[in-house]
Design an enzyme around this catalytic site. Structure first.
Site, PDB file in Angstrom:
ATOM      1  N   ARG A 272      83.053 -15.783   0.894  1.00  0.00           N
ATOM      2  CA  ARG A 272      82.483 -15.047  -0.237  1.00  0.00           C
ATOM      3  C   ARG A 272      82.491 -15.845  -1.535  1.00  0.00           C
ATOM      4  NH1 ARG A 272      84.614  -8.881   1.246  1.00  0.00           N
ATOM      5  NH2 ARG A 272      83.486  -8.830   3.228  1.00  0.00           N
TER       6      ARG A 272
ATOM      7  N   CYS B  65      98.485   1.736   3.685  1.00  0.00           N
ATOM      8  CA  CYS B  65      98.651   3.066   4.284  1.00  0.00           C
ATOM      9  C   CYS B  65      99.191   2.983   5.702  1.00  0.00           C
ATOM     10  CB  CYS B  65      97.327   3.821   4.281  1.00  0.00           C
ATOM     11  SG  CYS B  65      96.690   4.076   2.620  1.00  0.00           S
TER      12      CYS B  65
ATOM     13  N   TYR C 282      78.302  22.005  17.454  1.00  0.00           N
ATOM     14  CA  TYR C 282      79.036  22.804  18.419  1.00  0.00           C
ATOM     15  C   TYR C 282      78.814  22.283  19.832  1.00  0.00           C
ATOM     16  CZ  TYR C 282      79.571  26.419  21.954  1.00  0.00           C
ATOM     17  OH  TYR C 282      79.887  27.078  23.092  1.00  0.00           O
TER      18      TYR C 282
ATOM     19  N   GLU D 280      96.398 -12.401  -8.168  1.00  0.00           N
ATOM     20  CA  GLU D 280      97.259 -11.431  -7.478  1.00  0.00           C
ATOM     21  C   GLU D 280      98.709 -11.879  -7.648  1.00  0.00           C
ATOM     22  OE1 GLU D 280      97.348  -8.487  -6.014  1.00  0.00           O
ATOM     23  OE2 GLU D 280      99.428  -8.864  -5.461  1.00  0.00           O
TER      24      GLU D 280
END
Lengths: 459, 459
Positions: free
Chosen positions: A73, A45, A434, A35
């Site tokens: 991980r 966002c 509904y 990265e």
């Protein structure tokens, strides 16, 4: 042959989804993520909401740290490490460390390219002046906040009072709200006649009303032509005149970061994105691409399309990671679903807009209705719904909505119907939920589908 | 032959939808609607909110008046007119006026039966005492409110302080909330182990927690066996003991009003409902049935099912009306979608629950996840999602959700996927909307679908 080294370029949405998915598929794989920036895996966002003050601190936007990936991980994430060249013949990537400038080569058996997209940067005079900020990353948001609060070097102790936003797309309008919340005067310079990519005039007129109601000045068909100032931003010049401002925020869309891939000889797709098949493999076997750097496949038109979105990036990353780890996943494509809130107005779209359907050469009918989101006796407020169907087949082609409440997740019904290639009649027959707190007995989507059926019969 | 007289029995949801649709199809048709009660076309689902005070007055529940139908749609609506006998041989309906007791016969060329459903009335001692109310119509709600406020004849000036509700279904729990809002102590007697028809334990345990948190006492597997009192309700007796109360509200479900149809020799369907085909024609040509008196067709099981709901009633009415006017509409069926809010918990379901799938003999897998409805940094709260898929085919079979917010319209994605007979994998690939105010980048539905895919692979 057992694949033992997976290299991922890019440590945000698609890259980390790919790495995580590959780990789940193959526990033995050696996985490294490069990265270039200092941060991984943050909720980009959320940036307008950080600037607007609804998100308290940037730390809240960080989902996982590099340490998390290492410890939980078994994925090595190297931040500040910029991939400089892909050498497909040698199956390695040459990278440069951001601080030390030291070079290092990373060999791979499988490669996932998730280099994302970069802001489209208008080539106009003054764009490099102090006081011009970019909307698309954390660094830009932090600089913007420091400037607004008078904490910037060189900005003196003055707080900014006026902002000019270049671009009336999703991000531009989210920032317009954020900056109004911070008390700034806001003017938006937009190049086209309609704000928000992919919405037609019947919806954008509601957006324009909402912007006006909240004191945002919108200049349409009026792109900024120059930024002027004596050492710092003072004015934005457009066809419409000169406008005083204290800062400029660039929110003019993004372009795919495909240079690395192009230099390595990989085939490109629409808008200069990296070309991929439905397994997200590039033109080079063993090399995959995912997220904002890659294109997608539009399930309504059946054509490749470049539409960079976080949801697609995560899904594509998952598929690329599975395949890079030896799996056989497919990414079927997108239907072009997007949602945005502009002050108190929710807007959402999926499929093709009228102008998109027209440009693609379809013959179609449209229907527009207004119907409450809840029973009137339960305080319902109107949602405006526009639907499109193909003229001869009756197949649903797209939908758009705007209203105060209950819009974004309603578009998902239309999106699901598009995936299923439903007709207007099939949409009208759906057994939707509904109860008075949630919906009227005839949901606005059903009312719009009925109107669409009528239009198809009338043709 | 030109059909010139359409008669509709029943002037609520299905009947008025049928009449209105028929008018649109054929402007020349002579349309008459017989309604036994004093009211037409009111929002019965709003009654708990009227009692709870969120709906200010009963007038707000009235959508249209008989005059509206007469003036704007040229439909004659006769209230207070009870159909007493269908005479198919003579193609006429004998009716009795509620006040005058005068008989009148109405000839028809086509008939739509929309007689609705009536409350299931427990046959227990004391059920006829003053202070026992029914939950399913406006008359019941009005009497209940008068009683609570000490305005009833015979109730003296005492306001009610304690209520017993017979039935822990959708209506029963909506009234539990309403009566708590009015400050009453509430105890719910429920015959089965799980509240809310069609939800499994993983969801109903959240509902039970919500009821407890709001001070509602729930007695499961504990139906009321008797009501006792000296001239008025004083106690409810169940297997668990004797419970003091000031009033009893009966919310024990409904049964179809099919007596008229049965007497006329029409074939019946599940639960004693009126049997219909997919054009909603009964066993007698030219006679249609729609709404709570008729059955439906379950698109997941492919079998007839009785599931009375307002949404289905309106859709069926529309189809029956179109066909009765000479059109060719089909009602494809339902997937069993329902939603309810219990205090601050939204619950929704569609398709088959685990117990329903088990009872129907399917082999299936389930997945349960909890995932936020919005990003954590945007104040997201968890939604619990349970999904079912058929074991060998991977086909989605049903879904259930509960959470504070954003549940009801999310179930519609699952419902739409059921209509389209999607697989778990197809559900997981949907291009759903995303923006921080509305959803996290991976929608809870997608996370649940991924978990379901894993379960299918593991089998």
């Amino acid at each position: 042959m057992y694949t033992n080294r997976l290299l991922v370029i890019g440590g945000v949405a698609a890259g980390l989804s790919a790495a995580s998915r590959a780990r789940r598929i193959d526990p033995r794989l050696e996985i490294t993520v490069l990265e270039q920036g200092p941060d991984v895996s943050y909720g980009a966002c959320g940036l307008p909401y950080l600037v607007g003050g609804q998100v308290r601190s940037a730390e809240q936007l960080f989902v996982y740290s590099p340490d998390f990936f290492r410890q939980h991980r078994n994925i090595e994430v190297l931040t500040g490490t910029r991939a400089a060249e892909i050498e497909p013949g040698r199956r390695r990537v040459r990278a440069v460390h951001a601080e030390t400038r030291k070079e290092q080569s990373f060999p791979y058996d499988r490669l996932v390219i998730a280099t994302g997209a970069r802001p489209q940067w208008p080539q106009i005079p003054g764009i490099d002046l102090p006081g011009v900020f970019q909307a698309n990353n954390l660094e830009g948001a932090r600089s913007l906040m420091a400037f607004i609060e008078g904490r910037s070097a060189g900005a003196g102790s003055h707080r900014a009072a006026r902002a000019a936003i270049l671009g009336g797309g999703y991000i531009g309008l989210e920032y317009a709200e954020a900056l109004r919340r911070r008390g700034l005067e806001v003017i938006v310079f937009h190049d086209r006649d309609e704000v928000l990519e992919g919405f037609d005039a019947e919806i954008t007129e509601l957006v324009e009303g909402e912007l006006a109601r909240h004191g945002v000045t919108l200049l349409k068909q009026n792109p900024a032509q120059a930024i002027s100032g004596d050492g710092a931003v003072r004015q934005v010049v457009s066809g419409g005149g000169r406008y005083d401002t204290d800062l400029v925020l660039v929110a003019a869309g993004v372009v795919p970061c495909a240079d690395l891939a192009a230099s390595a000889g990989l085939a490109l797709g629409p808008a200069g994105s990296i070309g991929v098949d439905d397994r997200l493999q590039t033109s080079l076997p063993g090399v995959f691409a995912a997220g904002d750097c890659a294109h997608s496949f539009h399930l309504v038109t059946g054509r490749p399309v470049y539409m960079p979105l976080g949801t697609t990036a995560n899904k594509q990353g998952r598929v690329a990671g599975e395949n890079a780890a030896g799996g056989h996943a497919r990414f079927p494509g997108i239907v072009g679903t997007a949602a945005v809130r502009v002050f108190d107005l929710e807007c959402a779209r999926t499929g093709l807009s009228e102008s998109e359907a027209h440009a693609a050469g379809y013959r179609f009918v449209t229907a527009i209705v207004e119907h409450p989101n809840r029973p009137q006796y339960f305080g319902g407020t109107n949602i405006r719904v526009k639907l499109l169907a193909e003229r001869n087949t009756g197949r649903l082609m797209g939908g758009q909505m705007a209203g105060a409440d209950g819009v974004a997740k309603r578009i998902d019904v239309v999106a699901t119907a598009l995936h299923a290639r439903m007709s207007a009649a099939q949409l009208a027959a759906l057994d939707l939920s509904y109860a008075p707190p949630f919906a009227p007995v005839w949901d606005p989507v059903l009312i719009a589908a009925q109107a669409l059926e009528r239009r198809l019969r009338e043709q």
